[in-house]
Design a protein around this motif. Structure first.
Motif, short mmCIF file in Angstrom:
data_model
loop_
_atom_site.label_atom_id
_atom_site.label_comp_id
_atom_site.label_asym_id
_atom_site.label_seq_id
_atom_site.Cartn_x
_atom_site.Cartn_y
_atom_site.Cartn_z
N TYR A 74 0.84 -1.20 0.00
CA TYR A 74 0.00 0.00 0.00
C TYR A 74 0.88 1.24 0.00
O TYR A 74 2.01 1.22 0.48
CB TYR A 74 -0.89 0.05 1.25
N VAL A 110 -6.53 -1.52 -6.23
CA VAL A 110 -7.19 -0.85 -5.11
C VAL A 110 -6.84 0.63 -5.12
O VAL A 110 -5.66 0.99 -5.16
CB VAL A 110 -6.80 -1.49 -3.75
N GLU A 111 -7.87 1.49 -5.16
CA GLU A 111 -7.68 2.93 -5.07
C GLU A 111 -8.73 3.50 -4.12
O GLU A 111 -9.90 3.13 -4.21
CB GLU A 111 -7.83 3.60 -6.44
N TRP A 112 -8.31 4.37 -3.24
CA TRP A 112 -9.20 5.00 -2.26
C TRP A 112 -8.85 6.47 -2.18
O TRP A 112 -7.67 6.81 -2.07
CB TRP A 112 -9.00 4.31 -0.91
N GLU A 113 -9.85 7.32 -2.31
CA GLU A 113 -9.63 8.76 -2.22
C GLU A 113 -10.63 9.36 -1.24
O GLU A 113 -11.76 8.88 -1.13
CB GLU A 113 -9.89 9.45 -3.56
N LYS A 114 -10.20 10.39 -0.54
CA LYS A 114 -11.11 11.08 0.37
C LYS A 114 -10.65 12.51 0.54
O LYS A 114 -9.45 12.78 0.61
CB LYS A 114 -11.15 10.39 1.73
N GLY A 140 -8.22 5.77 7.24
CA GLY A 140 -8.43 5.34 5.86
C GLY A 140 -7.59 4.14 5.50
O GLY A 140 -8.07 3.19 4.87
N GLU A 143 -9.01 1.11 7.14
CA GLU A 143 -10.23 0.73 6.43
C GLU A 143 -9.92 -0.04 5.14
O GLU A 143 -10.51 -1.08 4.87
CB GLU A 143 -11.01 2.01 6.10
N VAL A 144 -8.95 0.47 4.37
CA VAL A 144 -8.59 -0.17 3.11
C VAL A 144 -7.97 -1.54 3.36
O VAL A 144 -8.33 -2.52 2.69
CB VAL A 144 -7.63 0.74 2.30
N LEU A 153 -12.71 -5.21 -1.40
CA LEU A 153 -12.11 -4.30 -2.40
C LEU A 153 -11.52 -5.10 -3.53
O LEU A 153 -11.07 -6.18 -3.40
CB LEU A 153 -10.99 -3.46 -1.75
#
Length: 153
Positions: A74, A110-114, A140, A143-144, A153
């Motif tokens: 990650y 896997v991609e996560w943005e906030k 975050g 969570e991922v 995911l």
């Protein structure tokens, strides 16, 4: 909150003053210091004029490149406006004090943005926003990692 450590305060202040007076900018990549260089510099009011950080979309690209280069499972990238006031050199894509762009990338696409926005109460200090941003980033990442481990995911 007493931050940065006493040995770093005058150096961060001097660097910020030099860069601002010359209308120059800096961006920082850290590993061994764990963000302490950036945090020290960002603790000085007015550093938004000289410290360049990315938007959420750029954070996602940075995290992808860092993950590939360092061959980690990650990667997390963040950038924001610590406040307590709006930067003197304001960029339209940055929402203002209490705003932080977060991005996480992982294996198998896997991609996560906030976009994190911390309410700015009277008397809130930069360091408090920095802690809130770090909490949001770590939450975050947890969570991922959990979601991927559970096959979500």
């Amino acid at each position: 909150m007493s931050f940065p450590p006493p040995s770093l305060q005058p150096l961060a202040k001097e660097l910020a003053e030099l860069l601002i007076s010359r209308k120059e900018t800096v961006s920082i990549v850290e590993t061994a210091c764990g963000g302490l260089i950036s945090a020290s510099l960002l603790s000085i009011p007015g550093t938004s004029a000289c410290f360049k950080g990315p938007t959420t979309a750029i954070c996602l690209k940075l995290a992808s490149r860092v993950r590939a280069s360092l061959q980690t499972t990650y990667a997390l990238a963040e950038s924001g406006t610590t406040g307590p006031s709006r930067p003197a050199k304001y960029r339209a894509e940055i929402k203002g004090p209490g705003y932080c762009a977060l991005a996480i990338v992982g294996p198998e696409g896997v991609e996560w943005e906030k976009e994190l926005e911390v309410e700015q109460e009277e008397g809130r200090e930069r360091g408090e926003n920095m802690v809130s941003f770090a909490e949001g980033a770590l939450k975050g990442l947890v969570e991922v990692v959990k979601a991927r481990g559970a096959g979500k995911l």
